[in-house]
Scaffold this motif. Structure first.
Motif, PDB file in Angstrom:
ATOM      1  N   VAL A  73       0.835  -1.203   0.000  1.00  9.58           N
ATOM      2  CA  VAL A  73       0.000   0.000   0.000  1.00  9.58           C
ATOM      3  C   VAL A  73       0.869   1.251   0.000  1.00  9.58           C
ATOM      4  CG1 VAL A  73      -1.769   1.281   1.266  1.00  9.58           C
ATOM      5  CG2 VAL A  73      -1.830  -1.231   1.213  1.00  9.58           C
ATOM      6  N   LYS A  74       0.502   2.190  -0.864  1.00 11.24           N
ATOM      7  CA  LYS A  74       1.209   3.469  -0.993  1.00 11.24           C
ATOM      8  C   LYS A  74       0.310   4.611  -0.518  1.00 11.24           C
ATOM      9  CE  LYS A  74       3.899   1.877  -4.988  1.00 11.24           C
ATOM     10  NZ  LYS A  74       3.368   0.491  -4.893  1.00 11.24           N
ATOM     11  N   PRO A  75       0.894   5.779  -0.222  1.00 11.00           N
ATOM     12  CA  PRO A  75       0.069   6.918   0.200  1.00 11.00           C
ATOM     13  C   PRO A  75      -0.993   7.249  -0.843  1.00 11.00           C
ATOM     14  CG  PRO A  75       2.381   7.368   0.643  1.00 11.00           C
ATOM     15  CD  PRO A  75       2.349   6.095  -0.159  1.00 11.00           C
ATOM     16  N   GLY A  76      -2.213   7.471  -0.383  1.00  6.96           N
ATOM     17  CA  GLY A  76      -3.312   7.817  -1.278  1.00  6.96           C
ATOM     18  C   GLY A  76      -4.089   6.636  -1.806  1.00  6.96           C
ATOM     19  N   ASP A  77      -3.623   5.403  -1.566  1.00  4.80           N
ATOM     20  CA  ASP A  77      -4.326   4.217  -2.051  1.00  4.80           C
ATOM     21  C   ASP A  77      -5.648   4.026  -1.323  1.00  4.80           C
ATOM     22  OD1 ASP A  77      -2.571   3.414  -4.007  1.00  4.80           O
ATOM     23  OD2 ASP A  77      -1.504   1.971  -2.763  1.00  4.80           O
ATOM     24  N   THR A  78      -6.599   3.412  -2.010  1.00  9.62           N
ATOM     25  CA  THR A  78      -7.841   2.953  -1.407  1.00  9.62           C
ATOM     26  C   THR A  78      -8.043   1.509  -1.823  1.00  9.62           C
ATOM     27  OG1 THR A  78      -9.217   3.595  -3.290  1.00  9.62           O
ATOM     28  CG2 THR A  78      -8.847   5.259  -1.590  1.00  9.62           C
ATOM     29  N   LEU A  79      -8.851   0.788  -1.084  1.00  9.74           N
ATOM     30  CA  LEU A  79      -9.069  -0.622  -1.397  1.00  9.74           C
ATOM     31  C   LEU A  79      -9.763  -0.790  -2.747  1.00  9.74           C
ATOM     32  CD1 LEU A  79      -8.421  -3.320  -0.024  1.00  9.74           C
ATOM     33  CD2 LEU A  79     -10.795  -3.395   0.745  1.00  9.74           C
ATOM     34  N   LEU A  93     -10.700  -8.781  -1.887  1.00 13.09           N
ATOM     35  CA  LEU A  93      -9.456  -8.370  -1.234  1.00 13.09           C
ATOM     36  C   LEU A  93      -9.625  -8.309   0.279  1.00 13.09           C
ATOM     37  CD1 LEU A  93      -7.915  -5.552  -3.493  1.00 13.09           C
ATOM     38  CD2 LEU A  93      -7.554  -8.015  -3.559  1.00 13.09           C
ATOM     39  N   ALA A  94     -10.742  -7.752   0.732  1.00 17.28           N
ATOM     40  CA  ALA A  94     -10.986  -7.665   2.171  1.00 17.28           C
ATOM     41  C   ALA A  94     -11.054  -9.052   2.802  1.00 17.28           C
ATOM     42  CB  ALA A  94     -12.273  -6.891   2.440  1.00 17.28           C
ATOM     43  N   ARG A  95     -11.670  -9.989   2.109  1.00 19.46           N
ATOM     44  CA  ARG A  95     -11.802 -11.340   2.656  1.00 19.46           C
ATOM     45  C   ARG A  95     -10.463 -12.077   2.639  1.00 19.46           C
ATOM     46  NH1 ARG A  95     -15.922 -12.324   0.435  1.00 19.46           N
ATOM     47  NH2 ARG A  95     -15.180 -13.092  -1.564  1.00 19.46           N
ATOM     48  N   TRP A  96      -9.733 -11.980   1.535  1.00 15.06           N
ATOM     49  CA  TRP A  96      -8.443 -12.678   1.424  1.00 15.06           C
ATOM     50  C   TRP A  96      -7.456 -12.186   2.473  1.00 15.06           C
ATOM     51  CZ3 TRP A  96      -7.988 -11.677  -4.544  1.00 15.06           C
ATOM     52  CH2 TRP A  96      -8.954 -12.441  -5.209  1.00 15.06           C
ATOM     53  N   ASN A  97      -7.589 -10.914   2.862  1.00 16.37           N
ATOM     54  CA  ASN A  97      -6.636 -10.322   3.811  1.00 16.37           C
ATOM     55  C   ASN A  97      -7.198 -10.190   5.219  1.00 16.37           C
ATOM     56  OD1 ASN A  97      -4.176  -9.357   2.053  1.00 16.37           O
ATOM     57  ND2 ASN A  97      -5.991  -8.855   0.857  1.00 16.37           N
ATOM     58  N   PRO A 102     -12.785  -2.338   5.669  1.00 17.27           N
ATOM     59  CA  PRO A 102     -12.089  -2.082   4.411  1.00 17.27           C
ATOM     60  C   PRO A 102     -11.741  -0.631   4.173  1.00 17.27           C
ATOM     61  CG  PRO A 102     -14.412  -2.450   3.996  1.00 17.27           C
ATOM     62  CD  PRO A 102     -14.191  -2.729   5.457  1.00 17.27           C
ATOM     63  N   ASN A 103     -12.253   0.278   5.032  1.00 16.35           N
ATOM     64  CA  ASN A 103     -11.934   1.694   4.875  1.00 16.35           C
ATOM     65  C   ASN A 103     -10.566   2.053   5.443  1.00 16.35           C
ATOM     66  OD1 ASN A 103     -14.433   2.876   3.691  1.00 16.35           O
ATOM     67  ND2 ASN A 103     -15.354   2.021   5.521  1.00 16.35           N
ATOM     68  N   SER A 167       3.397   4.703  10.764  1.00 16.26           N
ATOM     69  CA  SER A 167       2.624   4.795   9.541  1.00 16.26           C
ATOM     70  C   SER A 167       1.222   5.246   9.866  1.00 16.26           C
ATOM     71  CB  SER A 167       2.591   3.444   8.825  1.00 16.26           C
ATOM     72  OG  SER A 167       1.983   2.476   9.658  1.00 16.26           O
ATOM     73  N   ALA A 168       0.512   5.666   8.855  1.00 18.07           N
ATOM     74  CA  ALA A 168      -0.834   6.161   9.049  1.00 18.07           C
ATOM     75  C   ALA A 168      -1.728   5.509   8.024  1.00 18.07           C
ATOM     76  CB  ALA A 168      -0.860   7.688   8.887  1.00 18.07           C
ATOM     77  N   PRO A 169      -3.060   5.542   8.242  1.00 15.71           N
ATOM     78  CA  PRO A 169      -3.948   5.000   7.228  1.00 15.71           C
ATOM     79  C   PRO A 169      -3.683   5.644   5.876  1.00 15.71           C
ATOM     80  CG  PRO A 169      -5.151   5.456   9.247  1.00 15.71           C
ATOM     81  CD  PRO A 169      -3.755   6.010   9.427  1.00 15.71           C
ATOM     82  N   ALA A 170      -3.700   4.822   4.835  1.00 14.40           N
ATOM     83  CA  ALA A 170      -3.397   5.347   3.513  1.00 14.40           C
ATOM     84  C   ALA A 170      -4.467   6.303   3.037  1.00 14.40           C
ATOM     85  CB  ALA A 170      -3.259   4.190   2.522  1.00 14.40           C
ATOM     86  N   THR A 171      -5.671   6.172   3.555  1.00 19.20           N
ATOM     87  CA  THR A 171      -6.727   7.087   3.161  1.00 19.20           C
ATOM     88  C   THR A 171      -7.736   7.167   4.285  1.00 19.20           C
ATOM     89  OG1 THR A 171      -8.392   7.573   1.490  1.00 19.20           O
ATOM     90  CG2 THR A 171      -8.093   5.268   2.062  1.00 19.20           C
ATOM     91  N   SER A 172      -8.496   8.216   4.322  1.00 21.13           N
ATOM     92  CA  SER A 172      -9.537   8.356   5.325  1.00 21.13           C
ATOM     93  C   SER A 172     -10.878   8.418   4.621  1.00 21.13           C
ATOM     94  CB  SER A 172      -9.321   9.620   6.153  1.00 21.13           C
ATOM     95  OG  SER A 172      -9.291  10.750   5.321  1.00 21.13           O
TER      96      SER A 172
END
Length: 317
Positions: A73-79, A93-97, A102-103, A167-172
């Motif tokens: 995951v990079k800055p600015g990414d969303t699922l 993706l949410a289930r596999w991980n 997912p937010n 680190s911080a959440p990649a997106t809010s």
């Protein structure tokens, strides 16, 4: 003679007085020590022990960084963006991980982007640097219902909060409405598994306003009026229906095979829901102008997550 007899008496008297004076104990006044104006002596205490910093916790999936079939995951990414760029459903993706929410994803977190049990070396995932979009909250209910099964099938567990503070959440999540028409049933295999068996059709009858351009336009733009029908370009299964990516408006994503998916953006009304099977030529939406400057349909075809020119697949009109 009398004077001579008095001299010894006088001497005896003087001697007696001297002896008495020597035996008298002197009385001295008591002495009291005072510290007027003198500050008390400082008291010293033992220094407090220095707290020992805990070692930073590894980010979820860090052991898989750089491996085929995984994405960092990079800055600015969303699922949703990661799922779209890798040709997958965000719910998958949410289930596999093993993600409960997912937010929330963290910069540096490593996500599985191919199904568990699939040889990642046989699947080429190519996330692209595309135009920046803002995210809206996802519906976490459906993803959470499958988190336990995903973790049990070998998916890497993903934490929903910052683990080490670095680190911080990649997106809010933005305070706006989430996807509509979402169902929580478990996804199933796509309708078609062989790419060569896909029969393509046009998603709209209007004029093409803008052709494919890898930099400025990753699909085709079709003209039309509000409410004009939008059709499924091929048989498939709806993997997303909602407004989770600002810049695309009300959008539908259909998966047609292991490698191919199509996206339909800026719709006024969505007529299908996630996990629904659709057929080529079926009306799936009505054209609109959500998150754009005019009524139009933005149509994309992606192969293994990479946008390709739809005109090379669509039949002649």
């Amino acid at each position: 003679m009398q004077h001579l007899h008095r001299l010894p008496l006088v001497g005896v008297s003087v001697l007696l007085l001297a002896l008495v004076g020597c035996t008298v104990t002197p009385h001295r006044a008591p002495v009291e020590e005072r510290t007027v104006g003198k500050p008390p002596a400082p008291t010293t205490s033992a220094p407090s022990p220095t707290p020992v910093a805990e070692p930073p916790k590894p980010l979820p999936g860090a052991e898989n960084a750089g491996k085929p079939g995984y994405y960092t995951v990079k800055p600015g990414d969303t699922l949703i963006r990661i799922a779209l760029d890798n040709g997958q459903s965000w719910r998958e993706l949410a289930r596999w991980n093993g993600m409960d929410n997912p937010n929330i994803i963290e910069v540096g977190q490593v996500l599985r982007v191919v199904p568990p049990g699939v040889d990642p070396t046989s699947v080429t995932t190519r996330p692209l640097a595309s135009t920046r979009v803002d995210s809206r909250p996802l519906d976490a209910k459906g993803a959470a219902s499958g988190a336990a099964s995903g973790a049990g099938s070998g998916a890497t567990s993903a934490a929903t909060t910052t683990g080490n503070g670095a680190s911080a959440p990649a997106t809010s999540a933005l305070p706006s409405s989430g996807p509509t028409g979402v169902v929580a049933s478990a996804p199933t295999a796509p309708v078609i598994k062989d790419d060569d068996d896909i029969s393509w059709g046009w998603p709209a009858s209007g004029q093409v306003l803008a052709g494919f351009d890898e930099v400025r336009n990753k699909g085709l733009a079709f003209a039309g009026k509000a409410g004009d029908p939008v059709f499924a370009a091929a048989d498939g299964r709806v993997m997303y229906a909602g407004a989770g990516l600002r810049g695309y408006g009300n959008m539908i994503i259909i998966k047609h095979s292991t490698n191919y998916l199509t996206a339909y953006a800026h719709n006024q009304t969505l007529l299908v829901k996630e996990d629904q099977v659709v057929r080529k030529g079926q009306k799936i939406a009505e054209m609109g102008d959500t998150d754009t400057d005019r009524v139009k349909l933005h149509f994309e075809v992606r192969k293994q997550g990479k946008p390709i020119d739809p005109a090379k697949l669509l039949p002649n009109r």
